[in-house]
Design an enzyme around this catalytic site. Structure first.
Site, PDB file in Angstrom:
ATOM      1  N   ASP A  69     -36.006  -6.779  33.329  1.00  0.00           N
ATOM      2  CA  ASP A  69     -35.749  -6.765  31.839  1.00  0.00           C
ATOM      3  C   ASP A  69     -34.720  -5.956  31.361  1.00  0.00           C
ATOM      4  O   ASP A  69     -34.589  -4.781  31.737  1.00  0.00           O
ATOM      5  CB  ASP A  69     -37.082  -6.171  31.167  1.00  0.00           C
ATOM      6  CG  ASP A  69     -37.299  -6.577  29.811  1.00  0.00           C
ATOM      7  OD1 ASP A  69     -36.975  -7.681  29.512  1.00  0.00           O
ATOM      8  OD2 ASP A  69     -37.242  -5.422  28.905  1.00  0.00           O
ATOM      9  N   THR A 102     -32.944 -10.111  26.569  1.00  0.00           N
ATOM     10  CA  THR A 102     -32.234  -8.746  26.227  1.00  0.00           C
ATOM     11  C   THR A 102     -30.935  -8.749  27.345  1.00  0.00           C
ATOM     12  O   THR A 102     -30.262  -8.104  27.164  1.00  0.00           O
ATOM     13  CB  THR A 102     -33.275  -7.739  26.450  1.00  0.00           C
ATOM     14  OG1 THR A 102     -34.054  -8.072  27.795  1.00  0.00           O
ATOM     15  CG2 THR A 102     -34.330  -7.716  25.367  1.00  0.00           C
ATOM     16  N   THR A 103     -31.279  -9.587  28.535  1.00  0.00           N
ATOM     17  CA  THR A 103     -30.213  -9.498  29.415  1.00  0.00           C
ATOM     18  C   THR A 103     -29.032 -10.389  28.979  1.00  0.00           C
ATOM     19  O   THR A 103     -27.889  -9.960  29.017  1.00  0.00           O
ATOM     20  CB  THR A 103     -30.710 -10.037  30.786  1.00  0.00           C
ATOM     21  OG1 THR A 103     -32.144  -9.408  30.860  1.00  0.00           O
ATOM     22  CG2 THR A 103     -29.783  -9.748  31.952  1.00  0.00           C
ATOM     23  N   ASP A 400     -42.586  -9.999  26.816  1.00  0.00           N
ATOM     24  CA  ASP A 400     -41.761 -10.920  26.738  1.00  0.00           C
ATOM     25  C   ASP A 400     -42.529 -12.382  26.337  1.00  0.00           C
ATOM     26  O   ASP A 400     -42.091 -12.943  25.164  1.00  0.00           O
ATOM     27  CB  ASP A 400     -40.553 -11.162  27.792  1.00  0.00           C
ATOM     28  CG  ASP A 400     -39.915 -10.062  27.900  1.00  0.00           C
ATOM     29  OD1 ASP A 400     -39.946  -9.087  27.412  1.00  0.00           O
ATOM     30  OD2 ASP A 400     -38.680 -10.349  28.527  1.00  0.00           O
TER      31      ASP A 400
HETATM   32  P1  ADP Z   1     -33.215 -12.385  29.414  1.00  0.00           P
HETATM   33  O1  ADP Z   1     -33.634 -11.047  29.484  1.00  0.00           O
HETATM   34  O2  ADP Z   1     -31.991 -12.778  28.859  1.00  0.00           O
HETATM   35  O3  ADP Z   1     -34.349 -13.192  28.979  1.00  0.00           O
HETATM   36  P2  ADP Z   1     -34.010 -13.282  31.972  1.00  0.00           P
HETATM   37  O4  ADP Z   1     -33.472 -12.876  33.309  1.00  0.00           O
HETATM   38  O5  ADP Z   1     -35.178 -13.965  31.393  1.00  0.00           O
HETATM   39  O6  ADP Z   1     -32.803 -12.838  30.990  1.00  0.00           O
HETATM   40  O7  ADP Z   1     -33.117 -15.072  31.965  1.00  0.00           O
HETATM   41  C1  ADP Z   1     -33.090 -15.883  30.957  1.00  0.00           C
HETATM   42  C2  ADP Z   1     -32.010 -17.090  31.464  1.00  0.00           C
HETATM   43  O8  ADP Z   1     -32.589 -17.903  32.390  1.00  0.00           O
HETATM   44  C3  ADP Z   1     -31.937 -18.071  29.985  1.00  0.00           C
HETATM   45  O9  ADP Z   1     -30.591 -18.423  29.838  1.00  0.00           O
HETATM   46  C4  ADP Z   1     -32.954 -19.274  30.475  1.00  0.00           C
HETATM   47  O10 ADP Z   1     -32.298 -20.351  30.098  1.00  0.00           O
HETATM   48  C5  ADP Z   1     -32.517 -19.201  32.139  1.00  0.00           C
HETATM   49  N1  ADP Z   1     -33.509 -19.727  32.744  1.00  0.00           N
HETATM   50  C6  ADP Z   1     -35.048 -19.465  32.842  1.00  0.00           C
HETATM   51  N2  ADP Z   1     -35.702 -20.019  33.427  1.00  0.00           N
HETATM   52  C7  ADP Z   1     -34.890 -20.988  33.971  1.00  0.00           C
HETATM   53  C8  ADP Z   1     -35.258 -22.231  34.925  1.00  0.00           C
HETATM   54  N3  ADP Z   1     -36.407 -22.691  35.412  1.00  0.00           N
HETATM   55  N4  ADP Z   1     -34.132 -23.204  35.284  1.00  0.00           N
HETATM   56  C9  ADP Z   1     -32.714 -22.565  34.716  1.00  0.00           C
HETATM   57  N5  ADP Z   1     -32.578 -21.790  34.014  1.00  0.00           N
HETATM   58  C10 ADP Z   1     -33.760 -20.923  33.408  1.00  0.00           C
HETATM   59 MG    MG Z   2     -36.269 -13.571  29.621  1.00  0.00          MG
END
Ligand code: ADP
Ligand code: MG
Length: 535
Positions: A69, A102-103, A400
């Site tokens: 996170d 948040t990332t 989240d």
């Molecule tokens: P954040 O803390 O920003 O939510 P994450 O590590 O949760 O960061 O990553 C979010 C990103 O990953 C988003 O851009 C989302 O669209 C992408 N994402 C999540 N699941 C998938 C998936 N199954 N296939 C492609 N992209 C994905």
């Molecule tokens: Mg996320």
């Protein structure tokens, strides 16, 4: 500039220019600031997406946190640079407002800074860049609105909600049981949601964890789970149709608030004092019995004498229950928190269909379940897992997911993830750039380029060539006019995010763009950094 690690393995940033100087001006200041911001973004970049890496952080007292996170990573990193702190703040704001993304927001801000650096080198004034970014962010914001889709759901058809929560969970360590956890999160949010007012009070969802068992054993309890047990081992472990007295007063003889002294010089005096004390206890227990309580939940402890008496008079009791839990119990059971024994009345008692004590493992680890409550609008998510780190990370991931479900109830618009919205916005912003005659159009184009950083990071994190992957998807966007194409992170065989069911909330994405732009604008406008020198 360098990234170094202290003796605990936590990264910190050394900025060379600042080693000798105590004051930076003009372009130097901007470049130093941009570098600091970029360094933070670079740390988080590898954590983005479903195949993103996790970070292990050790606190000064040796506690280890493993997390994916963004907000948590930055929170636990000991960042010294002021600009880097702004990035931490950025991630925190996204966490407060939206809970997810948040990332992404930090990676986005990092990309914007990187582009700004190039523009500065071309001699464009920072104010023009800031203005261009502002215009571009507005274009992207409106474009998001346009490509978003409304999602209809009701209490019976919660599939869309579950799918969106699953997208959030898919990038976490717990993605192994994302289906179960997403369903739990949605059920919990719906249990406490007020669909009419479109409001969710997440405080009513208690998240409790206990080491042991499997992650799959995580369950949703319609009621409250408290990490406490009955005060006496011989008290009943199961109470049906419980009438609960919720007390914030201790089972103790009252103590005068000012200094006091009791002289006991004869045996008789001691005897009267003892009897007096006993009578106090007796009266207290009698008060509870009189109003019909069958269980006492007490914020304070009570000594062995009171405990013995409670057991003797057949009144089960729980002691040392925290204030927050007490409030939740009061909400769930429809009772009132009573601060004085004199104020106990039958109406103030909380009601629960079943109160039971459950033991875990082989140690004397017990928890109290308060179920079938009068008011079903307080629930507990009870997490099980192999170790403490896992449970803590599951709590954060569930947070989240809960936030995402809440956001969808507030505003049921969604956009597609996997970088597809960013590419779509990038194309829209790029196209709009030509309409602006001023120097700002360079900044607007750079903004479009910065938006590409998200899909590029996603591609890089799954081991693809980022530029290659991006250009394939981007050309698909333009050729097929298909705004749902993103990076196929899980190698499913299609990069249509609509088919893959990868959703994110519209307000989350909009917030990301707004916050990232704001911070970058702020950083660009700083042209003088004055810091205390030699101390
Ligand atoms: P954040 O803390 O920003 O939510 P994450 O590590 O949760 O960061 O990553 C979010 C990103 O990953 C988003 O851009 C989302 O669209 C992408 N994402 C999540 N699941 C998938 C998936 N199954 N296939 C492609 N992209 C994905
Ligand atoms: Mg996320």
């Amino acid at each position: 500039m360098a990234l170094a690690f202290d003796e605990y393995g936590r990264p910190f940033i050394i900025i060379k220019e600042q080693e000798q100087k105590s004051r930076l001006r003009g372009l130097d200041a901007q470049k130093a600031n941009i570098n600091a911001g970029k360094a933070v973004a670079r740390i988080l970049r590898t954590s983005l997406g479903p195949k993103g890496m996790d970070k292990m952080l050790q606190s000064p007292d040796g506690d280890v946190t493993i997390t994916n996170d963004g907000a948590t990573i930055l929170e636990q990193m000991d960042v010294d640079n002021q600009i880097a702190k702004l990035m931490v703040e950025l991630s925190r704001s996204q966490d407060y407002e939206i809970g997810d993304g948040t990332t992404g927001v930090v990676v986005m801000a990092g990309a914007l800074l990187e582009q700004a650096e190039k523009l500065l080198e071309c001699g464009i004034h920072p104010i023009r860049i800031a203005e261009g970014y502002e215009m571009a962010s507005r274009i992207a914001f409106e474009h998001l609105e346009r490509i978003s889709q409304k999602f209809d759901f009701n209490k019976t058809n919660v599939d869309p909600l579950v799918q969106t929560c699953m997208t959030t969970l898919s990038s976490k360590i717990v993605n192994r049981c994302k289906q179960t956890l997403a369903e739990i999160a949605v059920k919990a949010v719906l249990a406490v949601a007020d669909l009419e007012r479109k409001d969710v009070n997440l405080d009513l969802i208690k998240v409790e964890g206990k080491v042991g068992g499997k992650l799959e054993d995580t369950e949703l309890i319609h009621g409250i789970v408290v990490d406490k047990d009955m005060s006496h081992p011989q008290m009943p472990k199961r109470i049906e149709d419980a009438k609960i007295a919720i007390l914030t007063c201790p089972f103790e003889p009252p103590k005068p608030k000012t200094k006091h002294k009791v002289d006991i010089d004869t045996v008789e005096k001691f005897q009267t004092l003892r009897q007096q004390e006993q009578k106090y206890f007796d009266d207290m227990v009698q008060k509870c019995k009189d109003v019909g309580a069958t269980l006492v939940i007490c914020q304070w402890g009570f000594d062995d004498e009171a405990n013995h008496l409670l057991m003797h008079r057949n009144l089960p009791a729980v002691r040392w229950v925290g204030g927050v839990e007490l409030e939740l119990i009061a909400i769930a059971t429809g009772g009132r928190i009573v601060p004085r024994f004199q104020e106990l009345t039958p109406e103030k008692l909380g009601r629960a269909g079943l109160v039971r004590e459950k033991s875990f493992g082989t140690t004397k680890d017990r928890m109290l379940y308060i179920e079938q409550c009068a008011n079903s609008r307080a629930v507990t998510i009870f997490i099980r897992g192999g170790n403490k780190m896992m449970i803590e990370e599951t709590k954060r991931s569930l947070h989240d997911a809960l936030c995402v479900a809440r956001n969808l109830i507030r505003n049921n618009s969604i956009v597609y993830g996997g970088g597809s919205v960013e590419i779509s916005c990038s194309i829209a912003v790029e196209a709009a750039a030509d309409r602006y005659p001023g120097v700002e159009q360079y900044a607007i184009r750079s903004f479009a380029e910065a938006l590409d950083a998200i899909p590029m990071a996603l591609a890089e994190n799954i081991g693809l060539q980022p530029i290659e992957a991006l250009s394939v998807v981007k050309s698909q966007h333009i050729k097929e006019k298909n705004p749902f194409c993103g990076i196929d992170c899980n190698d499913i065989g299609t990069n249509n995010m609509q088919e893959q069911n990868v959703f994110e909330t519209l307000i989350g994405k909009q917030q990301q763009i707004l916050l990232a732009t704001q911070v970058v604008k702020m950083i660009l406008k700083i042209d003088d950094v004055i810091s205390p020198s030699d101390y």
